[in-house]
Design an enzyme around this catalytic site. Structure first.
Site, short mmCIF file in Angstrom:
data_model
loop_
_atom_site.label_atom_id
_atom_site.label_comp_id
_atom_site.label_asym_id
_atom_site.label_seq_id
_atom_site.Cartn_x
_atom_site.Cartn_y
_atom_site.Cartn_z
N ARG A 120 0.81 -1.24 0.00
CA ARG A 120 0.00 0.00 0.00
C ARG A 120 0.84 1.28 0.00
O ARG A 120 0.36 2.35 0.35
CB ARG A 120 -0.99 0.02 1.16
N LYS A 142 3.03 11.27 -11.58
CA LYS A 142 2.17 10.41 -12.41
C LYS A 142 2.90 9.10 -12.65
O LYS A 142 4.04 9.10 -13.13
CB LYS A 142 1.86 11.08 -13.75
N GLU A 184 9.43 17.48 -25.35
CA GLU A 184 8.74 17.82 -24.10
C GLU A 184 9.24 19.16 -23.55
O GLU A 184 8.49 19.89 -22.90
CB GLU A 184 8.94 16.72 -23.04
N LYS A 226 7.28 22.75 -14.46
CA LYS A 226 6.45 21.61 -14.05
C LYS A 226 6.17 21.64 -12.55
O LYS A 226 5.05 21.38 -12.10
CB LYS A 226 7.09 20.28 -14.46
N GLU A 236 -4.48 17.20 -11.26
CA GLU A 236 -4.99 17.58 -12.59
C GLU A 236 -6.50 17.84 -12.60
O GLU A 236 -7.26 17.26 -13.37
CB GLU A 236 -4.63 16.50 -13.62
N ARG A 240 -2.98 21.64 -14.52
CA ARG A 240 -2.04 20.57 -14.89
C ARG A 240 -2.36 19.96 -16.25
O ARG A 240 -1.47 19.46 -16.94
CB ARG A 240 -2.00 19.48 -13.81
N ASN A 244 -0.54 18.46 -20.97
CA ASN A 244 -0.90 17.45 -21.97
C ASN A 244 -1.03 18.03 -23.37
O ASN A 244 -1.65 17.41 -24.24
CB ASN A 244 -2.22 16.78 -21.57
N HIS A 247 -0.74 15.71 -26.25
CA HIS A 247 -0.67 14.33 -25.74
C HIS A 247 -1.87 13.47 -26.12
O HIS A 247 -1.76 12.26 -26.19
CB HIS A 247 -0.48 14.34 -24.22
N HIS A 251 -0.84 10.09 -27.62
CA HIS A 251 -1.16 8.78 -27.05
C HIS A 251 -1.88 7.92 -28.09
O HIS A 251 -1.69 6.69 -28.14
CB HIS A 251 -2.00 8.94 -25.78
N HIS A 264 7.81 8.47 -27.29
CA HIS A 264 6.80 9.36 -26.71
C HIS A 264 6.98 10.80 -27.20
O HIS A 264 6.03 11.45 -27.66
CB HIS A 264 6.86 9.29 -25.19
#
Ligand code: NAD
Ligand code: GLY
Length: 374
Positions: A120, A142, A184, A226, A236, A240, A244, A247, A251, A264
């Protein structure tokens, strides 16, 4: 060494950026609850850096369990994640053993997710070794693995307690990976930092030549952008999402082309230009601004077109699984001008499809070599 902090109240953590930091395992000790860590890396990074790093851990009185995963985006999945759990259990790692990710974004995302889940939640440290990981994926918490139907679809927000970015590791990075990281970096300029974008326009070739002070500056500036965003909107719910930019398209490219076929950052480059194209078509941004953006990605040597094999309908299908979709509506980051992005939930699917179509036709690999001055 430069240091900045991600401000998250009692979970605030430092990002150290500089040369020789793999040898500075002593910088980690404040974040450890025991003098034993598990280091997750891969079979490309291990021969390059694992020994150097574990020697440094030894010198700081820290023992380590080594977990070496198969390289590649295609291995960012349940099976590989489970190998981390198998190893942690076999080696009797405890909840207070820290998990250290040594590698690029694939390693960091998977190790971070494992750290969030194992018993956990165990302490987590990022030691990023790619440009992309140093400017983006190691910061902000993330973590994820891919699902065959969608990129980074299974994961958790789980912050590291330290990021140690050794810029010396970038010396061994393949050119294509360096360029992927540059995409990026350009993204930060586009979404909120016009002076940085102008700096990139003036100094891009220095980054391609891997001049250490230029790289360190670009990493620092990217991380400070960032860190500010993550500090204000960790989960987000607002700002935030701007990170993206490109993105949602990217993706779709990565999933549609098959994980690992497009890097990426390559997909982000083509995706940012699709977002710019759509912004122009919707009358939000001028064509001159879009050309300016294309010129910078061209100089970085990242793709300006999506893959010719992927039709717009396939993008739209994949984009419906994007994490920003709300009540069935695709939400995209679009541009009013370079340095000024916003989240748009009213782009008509027909316009999105046309923007994709007019930015499609790229073949791969089609990346020119970096200026040969290293
Ligand atoms: P990667 O981790 O696959 O690394 C790229 C390649 O370089 C790999 O083959 C790797 O083994 C190798 N490598 C790593 N360090 C090296 C070094 N110093 N010298 C030589 N080779 C080295 O890819 P990446 O570009 O680092 O990361 C991409 C991943 O990051 C994607 O899965 C993407 O989804 C994820 N990502 C996550 C976030 C986030 O916020 N969590 C942000 C951006 C990207
Ligand atoms: N890379 C996008 C984010 O961290 O939010």
């Amino acid at each position: 060494m430069e240091t900045l902090n991600v401000q998250l109240a009692e979970r605030t953590y430092p990002i150290h950026i500089g040369q020789g930091l793999l040898e500075r395992a002593d910088l980690m000790t404040f974040a450890l609850r025991q003098r034993r860590v598990a280091v997750v890396t891969n079979d490309v990074v291990a021969p390059l850096y694992l020994r150097r790093f574990t020697d440094s851990l030894d010198a700081a009185g820290i023992t380590s369990v080594k977990i070496i995963l198969p390289d590649g985006e295609g291995n960012k999945n349940w099976q590989t994640l489970n190998r981390i759990f198998d190893e942690l259990l076999t080696q009797h790692c405890e909840r207070s053993t820290a998990l250290v990710a040594l590698g690029g974004g694939v390693t960091g995302d998977m190790a971070g997710f494992a750290a969030a889940c194992y018993q956990r939640g165990m302490p987590f440290i990022q030691v990023p070794t790619t440009l992309l990981a140093q400017v983006d994926s190691s910061v902000g918490g993330k973590t994820a693995i891919n699902h065959p139907r969608g990129k980074n679809m299974i994961g958790a927000f789980y912050q590291p307690s330290l990021v140690l970015a050794d810029t010396d590791t970038l010396k061994t990075l393949p050119d294509r990976e360096l360029r992927s990281g540059l995409a990026e970096i350009v993204k930060y300029g586009l979404i909120r930092d016009l002076p940085f974008l102008e700096w990139l326009e003036a100094h891009l070739e220095r980054l391609l030549r891997r001049e250490p002070d230029a790289l360190e500056y670009a990493i620092y500036r990217s991380c400070s952008n960032k860190a500010e965003i993550v500090g204000a909107d960790e989960r987000e719910t607002g700002e935030r999402a701007l990170l993206n930019l490109g993105h949602t398209f990217a993706h779709a490219i990565e999933t549609g082309a098959g994980y690992g076929v497009w890097l990426h950052g390559e997909a982000v480059s083509a995706g940012c230009l699709m977002a710019a194209e759509l912004s122009c078509r919707m009358g939000l941004m001028s064509a001159d601004d879009a050309q300016r953006i294309e010129a910078l990605f061209s100089r970085a040597g990242t793709p300006v077109l999506g893959p010719k094999e992927l039709p717009p309908e396939r993008y739209l299908d994949l984009m419906r699984n994007d994490k920003k979709v709300e009540n069935g509506k695709i939400r995209l980051v679009l541009l009013k001008k370079p340095g000024d992005a916003f989240v748009c939930d009213y782009a008509p699917p027909s316009e999105i499809a046309q923007a994709i179509a007019s930015r499609t036709g790229g073949a791969f690999p089609a990346v020119p070599e970096a200026p040969d001055s290293r």
